[in-house]
Design an enzyme around this catalytic site. Structure first.
Site, short mmCIF file in Angstrom:
data_model
loop_
_atom_site.label_atom_id
_atom_site.label_comp_id
_atom_site.label_asym_id
_atom_site.label_seq_id
_atom_site.Cartn_x
_atom_site.Cartn_y
_atom_site.Cartn_z
CG ASP A 86 -0.21 -0.06 2.43
OD1 ASP A 86 0.74 0.31 3.18
OD2 ASP A 86 -0.34 -1.10 3.06
CD GLU A 106 2.75 -6.08 -1.14
OE1 GLU A 106 2.35 -5.83 -0.37
OE2 GLU A 106 2.08 -7.19 -2.16
CG ASP A 155 3.76 -3.23 6.32
OD1 ASP A 155 2.48 -3.14 6.94
OD2 ASP A 155 4.07 -2.35 5.70
N1 AG3 Z 1 -0.39 -5.13 7.80
C1 AG3 Z 1 -1.12 -5.06 9.58
C2 AG3 Z 1 -2.02 -5.35 9.27
C3 AG3 Z 1 -2.30 -6.74 10.58
C4 AG3 Z 1 -4.35 -6.25 10.49
N2 AG3 Z 1 -4.71 -7.69 11.06
C5 AG3 Z 1 -5.47 -7.54 10.62
N3 AG3 Z 1 -7.02 -6.98 10.51
N4 AG3 Z 1 -6.63 -8.39 11.33
C6 AG3 Z 1 -1.10 -4.27 7.20
C7 AG3 Z 1 -0.44 -3.15 6.04
C8 AG3 Z 1 -0.30 -2.35 5.92
N5 AG3 Z 1 1.27 -1.10 5.76
#
Ligand code: AG3
Length: 282
Positions: A86, A106, A155
């Site tokens: 993102d 990614e 991330d």
């Molecule tokens: N990365 C972590 C998302 C985890 C959320 N978990 C959930 N909603 N169950 C997010 C990416 C942001 N750049």
């Protein structure tokens, strides 16, 4: 119309928000991707049913995953972001004048494309000339990078599907090899309320290779439990210490402050106990 999005945060807990419009919904080569316009949170990016980003609280996540390591590392010049298609994490990384090169690894090109279309502010950093985007498996990419990076930011999504390896000890062994001698790694490590075993698993995984491992928290109300954790491993610098002179040069911060950086390592007792049990030592 009365349309709601619901994430099943655990088998018996759900979080819902009222939806104004469905902007995108398709199956990518790797996952189910949706972008919704919601009433309470603004735009919302969802992968496989899980909230990834909302306009409301993305800064609580992105500013904290990026600035804590970058302001405690003495010279963050080469930075790798794994996942994070993102672009929110990259947007924070490129605020640092010392950063000369950022690689965003990614797996799913559709995440980058959706962010460019629907989240122009979030993805704005991707056009910075210092940024190179590669669409590869993060674990495989890291294995091919000996001593290349000052800071690596993981991330990731939740530890299911392709994101699962990013929580394992073998991955952190390659991360260590991909870092310079005083490098640091941060990984998002989920909710201490609902998935304490993920927190302890990641702290223990990092401790197998990093001499210093600690945990810090941030508020992300659209994620399960709201209180979110980041696990940080260092080969040298103390991640709790913020370079306040450099912090003062960062623009447009809505969440991060130097005082909050230091305070974020002060944990509720039950979380501190998880960290200690897993061998964390900061
Ligand atoms: N990365 C972590 C998302 C985890 C959320 N978990 C959930 N909603 N169950 C997010 C990416 C942001 N750049």
């Amino acid at each position: 119309m009365n349309l709601w999005f619901t994430e099943r945060e655990t088998p018996s807990v759900a979080l819902s928000a009222e939806v104004e419009r469905v902007l995108d919904h398709h199956q990518t080569a790797f996952q189910d991707l949706s972008v919704l316009q919601t009433k309470p949170w603004g735009k919302l990016l969802i992968l496989d049913g899980a909230v990834m980003v909302t306009d409301l609280d993305e800064m609580g996540y992105h500013e904290m995953i990026a600035h804590v390591p970058l302001l405690s590392h003495p010279h963050p010049e080469k930075v790798l972001v794994i996942g994070g298609g993102d672009g929110g994490t990259v947007r924070e990384v490129v605020k640092h004048a010392q950063v000369r090169e950022v690689v965003l690894c990614e797996l799913d090109p559709d995440v980058v494309a959706a962010s460019r279309t629907y989240f122009p502010q979030l993805s704005s950093g991707l056009d910075d000339p210092r940024v190179r985007i590669v669409h590869e498996d993060g674990a495989a990419f890291v294995r091919a990078q000996a001593g290349a990076f000052d800071v690596i930011l993981v991330d990731s999504t939740d530890p299911v599907g392709p994101g699962k390896v990013l929580f394992e000890a073998s991955f952190y062994a390659s991360v260590k090899e991909a870092l310079k001698a005083d490098g640091m790694v941060v990984a998002q490590s989920e909710s201490p309320w609902y998935t304490p075993e993920i927190v302890t698993g990641l702290v223990a995984a990092m401790r197998t290779v990093f001499p210093k491992v600690g945990l810090y928290t941030s508020q992300v109300p659209t994620y399960p439990g709201g209180l979110w954790t980041f696990t940080i491993g260092s080969l040298g610098p103390d991640p709790r210490q913020c370079d306040r002179r450099r912090a003062a040069q960062l623009e447009h911060l809505r969440y991060y402050t130097p005082a909050l950086h230091e305070a974020a390592f002060v944990l509720p007792n039950f979380v501190q106990e998880l960290v200690q049990k897993a061998g964390g030592n900061l």
